[in-house]
Write a protein that holds these residues in place. Sequence first.
Motif, PDB file in Angstrom:
ATOM      1  N   GLY A   1       0.833  -1.228   0.225  1.00 29.40           N
ATOM      2  CA  GLY A   1       0.045  -0.025  -0.101  1.00 29.40           C
ATOM      3  C   GLY A   1       0.807   1.316   0.114  1.00 29.40           C
TER       4      GLY A   1
ATOM      5  N   PHE B   1       2.458   2.164  -3.088  1.00 33.37           N
ATOM      6  CA  PHE B   1       1.607   2.586  -4.133  1.00 33.37           C
ATOM      7  C   PHE B   1       1.637   4.125  -4.034  1.00 33.37           C
ATOM      8  CE2 PHE B   1      -0.021  -1.313  -5.550  1.00 33.37           C
ATOM      9  CZ  PHE B   1       0.032  -1.085  -6.789  1.00 33.37           C
TER      10      PHE B   1
ATOM     11  N   ASN C   1      -4.452  -6.837  -5.523  1.00 36.26           N
ATOM     12  CA  ASN C   1      -4.422  -6.394  -4.219  1.00 36.26           C
ATOM     13  C   ASN C   1      -3.346  -7.350  -3.237  1.00 36.26           C
ATOM     14  OD1 ASN C   1      -6.239  -4.641  -4.645  1.00 36.26           O
ATOM     15  ND2 ASN C   1      -7.704  -5.292  -3.355  1.00 36.26           N
TER      16      ASN C   1
ATOM     17  N   ALA D   1      -3.855   7.630  -9.938  1.00 40.46           N
ATOM     18  CA  ALA D   1      -4.298   6.408  -9.910  1.00 40.46           C
ATOM     19  C   ALA D   1      -3.963   5.439  -9.101  1.00 40.46           C
ATOM     20  CB  ALA D   1      -3.939   5.848 -11.483  1.00 40.46           C
ATOM     21  N   LEU D   2      -2.232   5.629  -8.725  1.00 40.47           N
ATOM     22  CA  LEU D   2      -1.411   5.056  -7.798  1.00 40.47           C
ATOM     23  C   LEU D   2      -2.023   5.047  -6.458  1.00 40.47           C
ATOM     24  CD1 LEU D   2       1.699   6.044  -9.335  1.00 40.47           C
ATOM     25  CD2 LEU D   2       1.319   3.671  -8.789  1.00 40.47           C
ATOM     26  N   ILE D   3      -2.257   6.373  -6.148  1.00 37.53           N
ATOM     27  CA  ILE D   3      -2.922   6.492  -4.702  1.00 37.53           C
ATOM     28  C   ILE D   3      -4.426   6.117  -4.616  1.00 37.53           C
ATOM     29  CG2 ILE D   3      -3.652   8.493  -3.198  1.00 37.53           C
ATOM     30  CD1 ILE D   3      -1.164   9.886  -4.432  1.00 37.53           C
TER      31      ILE D   3
ATOM     32  N   VAL E   1      -5.452   3.152  -6.109  1.00 41.51           N
ATOM     33  CA  VAL E   1      -5.087   1.845  -5.843  1.00 41.51           C
ATOM     34  C   VAL E   1      -4.587   1.636  -4.418  1.00 41.51           C
ATOM     35  CG1 VAL E   1      -3.836   0.001  -6.636  1.00 41.51           C
ATOM     36  CG2 VAL E   1      -4.831   1.285  -8.125  1.00 41.51           C
ATOM     37  N   GLY E   2      -3.554   2.184  -3.875  1.00 39.15           N
ATOM     38  CA  GLY E   2      -2.912   2.520  -2.671  1.00 39.15           C
ATOM     39  C   GLY E   2      -4.151   2.396  -1.461  1.00 39.15           C
ATOM     40  N   ILE E   3      -5.204   3.175  -1.367  1.00 39.07           N
ATOM     41  CA  ILE E   3      -6.289   3.493  -0.659  1.00 39.07           C
ATOM     42  C   ILE E   3      -6.962   2.201  -0.890  1.00 39.07           C
ATOM     43  CG2 ILE E   3      -8.313   4.794  -0.106  1.00 39.07           C
ATOM     44  CD1 ILE E   3      -6.814   7.233  -0.929  1.00 39.07           C
TER      45      ILE E   3
ATOM     46  N   ILE F   1      -6.099  -1.011  -1.455  1.00 38.86           N
ATOM     47  CA  ILE F   1      -5.412  -1.997  -0.817  1.00 38.86           C
ATOM     48  C   ILE F   1      -5.455  -1.670   0.751  1.00 38.86           C
ATOM     49  CG2 ILE F   1      -2.931  -2.725  -0.314  1.00 38.86           C
ATOM     50  CD1 ILE F   1      -2.376  -2.225  -3.322  1.00 38.86           C
ATOM     51  N   TRP F   2      -5.457  -0.372   1.227  1.00 35.31           N
ATOM     52  CA  TRP F   2      -5.405   0.052   2.317  1.00 35.31           C
ATOM     53  C   TRP F   2      -6.915  -0.473   3.174  1.00 35.31           C
ATOM     54  CZ3 TRP F   2      -4.828   5.555   4.483  1.00 35.31           C
ATOM     55  CH2 TRP F   2      -4.672   5.621   6.081  1.00 35.31           C
TER      56      TRP F   2
END
Lengths: 205, 219
Positions: free
Chosen positions: A184, A187, B32, B197-199, B201-203, B205-206
């Motif tokens: 996470g 990213f 994920n 987009a990266l952020i 996806v990061g969220i 996953i979070w």
Amino acid sequence: MEDLVSIFVRSIFIDNMVFAYFLGMCSYLAVSRTVNTSVGLGAAVIFVLGITVPINYLLENFILAKGALSWLSPRFAEADLSFLTFIMFIAIIAAMVQLVEMIIEKFSPTLYSSLGIFLPLIAVNCAILGGSLFMQERNYANIAEATAFGLGSGVGWFLAIVGIAAIREKIRYSNVPAPLRGLGITFIITGLMGIAFMSFMGIEL
Amino acid sequence: MSENDNNQKEALFSPKNKKLLTNPLGKDNPINVQVLGICSVLAITVQLRASIVMAISVVAVMGLANVIISLLRKTIPPRIRIIVQLTVIASLVILVDQVLKAFVYDVSRQLSVFVGLIITNCIIMGRLEAFALQNKPWPSFLDGIGNAAGYAWVLLAVGFFRELFGSGTLMGYNVIPGFMYEMGYEDNGFMILPPMALITVGIIIWVHRYKDRDLIDIS
């Protein structure tokens, strides 16, 4: 000559493979745990991009594109093989990766053992195929420009993976919220690096 | 595993097969959890429409590729399996590309190189290597569809949020009511740019890992 330098710099910073087009993300995320391995993979990507893009350029312009076969005989002026693009490009890439691997193994065993498993992995790295497809889409004027583009993209990818690996080595000592740890946060950091790289946008070269 | 393989007819949707289909949606999600096939999730999710087309293409390519490789699994020599797999995938992608060009030309232009990049989508290669080479066609088909669906829902989720907040539309239709704009609401143009987009996806996953604590990275 100026054109070449401008294409080179442009493909490193402005059209960066990772931050602007997200190509090669899988290996970018999987191999960026330490700086050493990421330097190895980055070098291999520069190498392979620098070889495959010009070869695919020749393939595109002398065999695949519409009317490209007319050097063979005027009867082929109408032939359009562009639907074969994907399969030809990927075949060239897979073959070149294999060839490069054999050559390195033969002449530089130390480099070979340090690149190790990364070379075969590169065949399915989308940055490589992406490089060839972008080269096709952008219609570079001659093979020198295509080579400059290939090398520049490789260097851009190298910079990105070494950068993120350095940050990930440091962030191990930070207190990241548990569900964000590992993937996470990587990213989100990449997103922030992308924002930084966007400041190069709009620079005219 | 072993008793089923001993010539016993297995139900089409036995619990084991159902698992193949549902696991990749959650705790085995290709994006994920396994971190495969990220590139396209990030690059083509500016609009929901493009995401849907891409998701359908990947489901089609992946299901078929898994079946074909699984049928051929006893005849492919292990040394050249990668190039065989690439050839099968590339042929399927060419088909998809031609279909897209014929029926949804504008979306096909928008996806540009990313249709071709389905070939190097690591989920497909990964599933061929890990599953289709050892299993019968039907389980392989389910595995392919399951993983592609796991990929698709993340793709659609990212596309949904980016288009909603980025341009205030969904599938090209306005969904944010006009009075919101009059009250001073503005579209967040930043969502359309690549880094968001990266952020996003990061969220995702979070949130996913927060709900499913087993997935937390302890290393």
